[in-house]
Design an enzyme around this catalytic site. Structure first.
Site, mmCIF file in Angstrom:
data_model
loop_
_atom_site.group_PDB
_atom_site.id
_atom_site.type_symbol
_atom_site.label_atom_id
_atom_site.label_comp_id
_atom_site.label_asym_id
_atom_site.label_seq_id
_atom_site.Cartn_x
_atom_site.Cartn_y
_atom_site.Cartn_z
ATOM 1 N N LYS A 54 2.746 -9.153 5.170
ATOM 2 C CA LYS A 54 3.148 -9.264 3.764
ATOM 3 C C LYS A 54 4.082 -10.458 3.572
ATOM 4 C CE LYS A 54 2.417 -4.391 2.781
ATOM 5 N NZ LYS A 54 2.956 -3.031 2.648
ATOM 6 N N GLN A 98 8.670 -0.385 3.058
ATOM 7 C CA GLN A 98 7.466 0.009 3.789
ATOM 8 C C GLN A 98 7.524 1.501 4.119
ATOM 9 O OE1 GLN A 98 4.852 -1.976 4.225
ATOM 10 N NE2 GLN A 98 3.674 -0.505 5.401
ATOM 11 N N ASP A 121 5.133 -2.399 -5.668
ATOM 12 C CA ASP A 121 4.169 -1.453 -5.104
ATOM 13 C C ASP A 121 3.561 -0.570 -6.205
ATOM 14 O OD1 ASP A 121 3.515 -1.373 -2.375
ATOM 15 O OD2 ASP A 121 5.453 -0.520 -1.823
HETATM 16 N N1 GUN Z 1 2.457 1.977 3.836
HETATM 17 C C1 GUN Z 1 1.109 1.943 3.855
HETATM 18 N N2 GUN Z 1 0.641 1.318 2.751
HETATM 19 C C2 GUN Z 1 1.714 0.958 2.030
HETATM 20 C C3 GUN Z 1 1.876 0.268 0.794
HETATM 21 O O1 GUN Z 1 0.918 -0.136 0.114
HETATM 22 N N3 GUN Z 1 3.152 0.074 0.394
HETATM 23 C C4 GUN Z 1 4.210 0.525 1.112
HETATM 24 N N4 GUN Z 1 5.422 0.296 0.618
HETATM 25 N N5 GUN Z 1 4.097 1.156 2.246
HETATM 26 C C5 GUN Z 1 2.856 1.370 2.705
#
Ligand code: GUN
Length: 288
Positions: A54, A98, A121
């Site tokens: 990311k 995350q 998100d």
């Molecule tokens: N863990 C797995 N997928 C995601 C996501 O799209 N966002 C976040 N913050 N954590 C995740």
């Protein structure tokens, strides 16, 4: 007709290039760039890879920001303090914590502590509510990436019968809401199947657009698919032999479907691309 594979990698590159171009234009106009901070608590190996990807994607399009790495022993109040600081920082436009978080931390309380205007998100109840009333601001990245894939692939969603397999907040439920709203890439007639659904296969077989997001390896077999249907595979699983597979049995699906997203290289790359898009949108909200 042979099945067409939808190239998520190529489409994600296109979205990233669009974001990069807009970032450089806005930087020239305002002297500012979007800032995305990714918070990682603990050392979960999969999360470390996701977070690195990311941030790398975010650097490549010219965003500012950073990764904040906190130890697995971090308390909830320590994490909330970090979020309060990021909420108050005008150089930070997007905050992503995350998931999953270590057991001592209440995930929902953390999601609710992120300023909804920086919740790229799209997990905050305020943003979930905007999506539910049909006026999404930041929709979760995976389902919004799927809408973009459908539009770019020329799939007619208006009036189409869409079946979503899975009711998670992040994918299934949000996907259903996006597809049933009014507008381009939407206006579908949506059915959601879940663990209590009787005979999901026969419901799936009615779908013009079938979204598999139940998190079960290769659960969708060829006889779940209407000939010519568009099949979107959200799952990603590692088999015992180390190879990857999705929620759809790809070889069987290819023999029946009209279009199919591969695993890997389908939905996955679009998720990060849409995170960049949401962060750029968050930045633009601060310029108004
Ligand atoms: N863990 C797995 N997928 C995601 C996501 O799209 N966002 C976040 N913050 N954590 C995740």
């Amino acid at each position: 007709m042979p099945c067409r594979l939808i190239d998520g990698k190529a489409l994600a590159s296109k979205v990233r290039a669009e974001v990069a171009a807009e970032v450089s234009r806005l930087k020239a106009e305002t002297g500012k760039v979007p800032g995305l901070v990714v918070v990682l608590v603990g050392e979960d190996p999969a999360s470390q890879v996701y977070v690195r990807n990311k941030r790398k994607a975010s650097d490549e399009v010219g965003f500012g920001g950073d990764i904040i790495r906190l130890p697995a022993t971090t308390s909830q109040s320590e994490l909330l303090d970090v979020l309060a600081r990021l909420n108050a920082d005008p150089a930070v436009h997007g905050i992503l914590v995350q998931l999953p978080l270590p057991g001592q931390i209440d995930e929902q309380a953390v999601i609710e502590a992120i300023d909804p205007i920086k919740d790229v998100d799209g997990f905050h109840p305020y943003n979930a509510g905007l999506l539910a009333i049909g006026t999404p601001r930041f929709a979760p990245c995976t389902p919004s990436g799927i809408v973009r894939m459908l539009v770019e692939s020329g799939v007619e969603t208006r009036g189409a019968r869409a079946v979503v397999l899975g009711r998670s907040q992040i994918v299934g439920k949000s996907m259903a809401l996006l597809l049933m709203r009014k507008g381009p890439g939407a206006d579908a007639t949506v059915t959601v199947c879940h663990t209590a659904t009787r005979d999901a296969a026969s419901i799936a077989r009615e779908a013009d657009i079938l979204i598999a997001a139940m998190g079960r390896p290769e659960a969708v077999r060829g006889d779940w698919i209407k000939p010519g249907a568009v099949v979107i595979d959200v799952g990603i699983h590692r088999r015992a032999d180390g190879t990857l597979c999705g929620d759809v049995h790809q070889a069987e699906a290819e023999a029946v479907a009209g279009m199919l997203t591969p695993v890997p290289g389908g939905v996955g790359p679009m998720t990060i691309a849409m995170l960049l898009r949401n962060t750029l949108d968050a930045f633009k909200l601060t310029l108004k």
